[in-house]
Design an enzyme around this catalytic site. Structure first.
Site, PDB file in Angstrom:
ATOM      1  N   SER A  50     -75.357  19.352  22.184  1.00 21.31           N
ATOM      2  CA  SER A  50     -76.274  19.668  23.286  1.00 21.31           C
ATOM      3  C   SER A  50     -77.648  19.079  23.016  1.00 21.31           C
ATOM      4  O   SER A  50     -78.319  19.445  22.037  1.00 21.31           O
ATOM      5  CB  SER A  50     -76.418  21.179  23.453  1.00 21.31           C
TER       6      SER A  50
ATOM      7  N   HIS B 263     -73.674  16.802  25.650  1.00 22.07           N
ATOM      8  CA  HIS B 263     -73.772  17.987  26.501  1.00 22.07           C
ATOM      9  C   HIS B 263     -75.196  18.074  27.053  1.00 22.07           C
ATOM     10  O   HIS B 263     -76.172  18.104  26.303  1.00 22.07           O
ATOM     11  CB  HIS B 263     -73.436  19.218  25.659  1.00 22.07           C
TER      12      HIS B 263
ATOM     13  N   ASP C 177     -77.694  20.210  29.148  1.00 26.37           N
ATOM     14  CA  ASP C 177     -77.946  21.587  29.601  1.00 26.37           C
ATOM     15  C   ASP C 177     -79.086  21.628  30.605  1.00 26.37           C
ATOM     16  O   ASP C 177     -80.258  21.501  30.236  1.00 26.37           O
ATOM     17  CB  ASP C 177     -78.329  22.464  28.401  1.00 26.37           C
TER      18      ASP C 177
ATOM     19  N   MET D 277     -81.223  23.785  33.257  1.00 27.51           N
ATOM     20  CA  MET D 277     -81.560  25.189  33.568  1.00 27.51           C
ATOM     21  C   MET D 277     -82.652  25.243  34.626  1.00 27.51           C
ATOM     22  O   MET D 277     -83.641  24.509  34.532  1.00 27.51           O
ATOM     23  CB  MET D 277     -82.075  25.886  32.312  1.00 27.51           C
TER      24      MET D 277
ATOM     25  N   HIS E  15     -73.839  20.455  32.091  1.00 21.84           N
ATOM     26  CA  HIS E  15     -73.695  21.911  32.242  1.00 21.84           C
ATOM     27  C   HIS E  15     -74.838  22.412  33.115  1.00 21.84           C
ATOM     28  O   HIS E  15     -75.968  22.536  32.650  1.00 21.84           O
ATOM     29  CB  HIS E  15     -73.723  22.545  30.844  1.00 21.84           C
TER      30      HIS E  15
ATOM     31  N   MET F 258     -68.653  30.592  27.741  1.00 23.27           N
ATOM     32  CA  MET F 258     -69.939  30.790  27.063  1.00 23.27           C
ATOM     33  C   MET F 258     -69.772  31.802  25.930  1.00 23.27           C
ATOM     34  O   MET F 258     -69.239  32.899  26.125  1.00 23.27           O
ATOM     35  CB  MET F 258     -71.001  31.303  28.041  1.00 23.27           C
TER      36      MET F 258
ATOM     37  N   GLY G 160     -79.082  30.182  28.638  1.00 19.37           N
ATOM     38  CA  GLY G 160     -80.538  30.191  28.809  1.00 19.37           C
ATOM     39  C   GLY G 160     -81.289  29.620  27.622  1.00 19.37           C
ATOM     40  O   GLY G 160     -82.327  28.998  27.803  1.00 19.37           O
ATOM     41  N   PHE G 161     -80.745  29.811  26.428  1.00 22.62           N
ATOM     42  CA  PHE G 161     -81.484  29.372  25.235  1.00 22.62           C
ATOM     43  C   PHE G 161     -80.519  28.868  24.167  1.00 22.62           C
ATOM     44  O   PHE G 161     -79.417  29.403  24.019  1.00 22.62           O
ATOM     45  CB  PHE G 161     -82.308  30.531  24.659  1.00 22.62           C
TER      46      PHE G 161
ATOM     47  N   GLY H 244     -72.237  27.755  22.443  1.00 22.87           N
ATOM     48  CA  GLY H 244     -73.250  28.701  21.996  1.00 22.87           C
ATOM     49  C   GLY H 244     -73.010  29.272  20.618  1.00 22.87           C
ATOM     50  O   GLY H 244     -71.976  29.890  20.360  1.00 22.87           O
ATOM     51  N   GLY H 245     -73.943  29.007  19.699  1.00 29.87           N
ATOM     52  CA  GLY H 245     -73.901  29.651  18.379  1.00 29.87           C
ATOM     53  C   GLY H 245     -72.834  29.125  17.444  1.00 29.87           C
ATOM     54  O   GLY H 245     -72.413  29.833  16.529  1.00 29.87           O
TER      55      GLY H 245
ATOM     56  N   GLY I 177     -75.558  22.675  19.583  1.00 33.05           N
ATOM     57  CA  GLY I 177     -76.919  22.177  19.738  1.00 33.05           C
ATOM     58  C   GLY I 177     -77.654  22.196  18.425  1.00 33.05           C
ATOM     59  O   GLY I 177     -77.727  21.180  17.715  1.00 33.05           O
ATOM     60  N   SER I 178     -78.178  23.380  18.069  1.00 35.56           N
ATOM     61  CA  SER I 178     -78.977  23.505  16.848  1.00 35.56           C
ATOM     62  C   SER I 178     -78.227  23.015  15.624  1.00 35.56           C
ATOM     63  O   SER I 178     -78.807  22.325  14.771  1.00 35.56           O
ATOM     64  CB  SER I 178     -79.360  24.972  16.602  1.00 35.56           C
TER      65      SER I 178
HETATM   66  C1  DX5 Z   1     -77.156  27.754  26.267  1.00 35.95           C
HETATM   67  C2  DX5 Z   1     -76.689  26.316  26.349  1.00 35.95           C
HETATM   68  C3  DX5 Z   1     -76.023  25.829  25.096  1.00 35.95           C
HETATM   69  C4  DX5 Z   1     -76.917  25.838  23.915  1.00 35.95           C
HETATM   70  C5  DX5 Z   1     -76.130  25.629  22.666  1.00 35.95           C
HETATM   71  O1  DX5 Z   1     -77.622  28.152  27.491  1.00 35.95           O
HETATM   72  O2  DX5 Z   1     -75.753  26.174  27.383  1.00 35.95           O
HETATM   73  O3  DX5 Z   1     -75.457  24.552  25.294  1.00 35.95           O
HETATM   74  O4  DX5 Z   1     -77.928  24.887  24.000  1.00 35.95           O
HETATM   75  O5  DX5 Z   1     -77.034  25.643  21.636  1.00 35.95           O
HETATM   76  P1  DX5 Z   1     -76.698  26.237  20.210  1.00 35.95           P
HETATM   77  O6  DX5 Z   1     -75.561  25.421  19.673  1.00 35.95           O
HETATM   78  O7  DX5 Z   1     -77.966  26.050  19.491  1.00 35.95           O
HETATM   79  O8  DX5 Z   1     -76.296  27.669  20.388  1.00 35.95           O
HETATM   80 ZN    ZN Z   2     -74.449  24.314  27.584  1.00 36.03          ZN
END
Ligand code: DX5
Ligand code: ZN
Length: 221
Positions: A13, A38, A40, A42, A71, A142, A147-148, A181-182, A202-203
């Site tokens: 992401s 990916h 994202d 928002m 997404h 999800m 959101g984050f 996510g996570g 992502g992270s």
């Molecule tokens: C959350 C996003 C995810 C998020 C994943 O709203 O849809 O794609 O950025 O990030 P990590 O891998 O850091 O949880």
């Molecule tokens: Zn996403």
């Protein structure tokens, strides 16, 4: 028992990239053996955060060497689908919770020659997609509240992944199952064992000291 993929596909992401050097970060991960990017999006209404829009994604068109997995965390995404169609766009994913007319939204995506994705939030039951499954090319489960980035993985995603894996076999369909996510190399085995095909990270990828090792760990290479 439905088959489980030994090696997952990965979709990093770009929400977790360094936006001041987005092009360099995207090139860097594209060179390390990823499958999708990916994206994202928002809107500050469907989710309590605003990220970026189609113009930012399109600025990567000549840099990205893998397809976009878009997404849309946006209310009534049917209004914006056309903006995200590029030669690089493989999937446009919308939220079941954000669409008044999900069937019409999926048709609009297919009519533009793009594969459809549908996502469900952690509080949404997997059965809500049953009637739409034949028109879905990818389901996005999800594993955090959208959101984050950087949130903790929620394991109520695991039975949902297995639900869609079993349904696919039962109905003879061929959609992909993605989770978001996570997730990082430390817990990717959980979603893989549940039957996932594509892992969003992502992270874990962008903040890793060794991105190649992290990507390999997530994919189980
Ligand atoms: C959350 C996003 C995810 C998020 C994943 O709203 O849809 O794609 O950025 O990030 P990590 O891998 O850091 O949880
Ligand atoms: Zn996403």
């Amino acid at each position: 028992m439905a088959k489980i993929r030994e090696h997952s596909l990965i979709s990093p992401s770009i929400l977790a990239a360094d936006f001041a050097r987005l092009g360099e970060d995207v090139k860097d991960v594209c060179d390390r053996g990823i499958d999708y990017l990916h994206v994202d999006v928002m809107d500050g209404a469907f989710v309590p955060n605003i990220s970026f829009g189609a113009a930012v994604m399109k600025s990567l068109n000549d840099i990205a060497t893998v397809p976009y997995d878009v997404h849309l965390m946006v209310e009534e995404p049917i209004r914006y689908i056309k903006d995200f169609v590029t030669d690089n766009t493989e999937f446009i994913t919308v939220h079941q919770e954000a669409c008044k007319d999900l069937a019409g939204t999926l048709k609009a995506i297919h009519d533009l020659g793009i594969k459809t994705g549908v996502s469900i939030k952690p509080g949404t039951a997997p059965e809500v997609l049953d009637e739409f499954l034949p028109d879905i090319d990818m389901i996005l489960v999800m594993s955090v509240e959208p959101g984050f980035g950087g949130q903790k993985f929620m394991d109520n995603s695991l039975p949902k992944i297995s639900y869609y894996r079993d349904k696919r076999e039962e109905l003879g369909l061929d959609y992909l199952i993605e989770v978001d996510g996570g997730i990082g190399s430390g817990n990717a085995h959980l979603v893989r064992d549940a039957g996932v095909d594509v892992i969003v990270a992502g992270s874990a990828v962008f903040k890793a000291a060794d991105r190649t090792a992290e990507i390999k760990g997530i994919k189980n290479l």
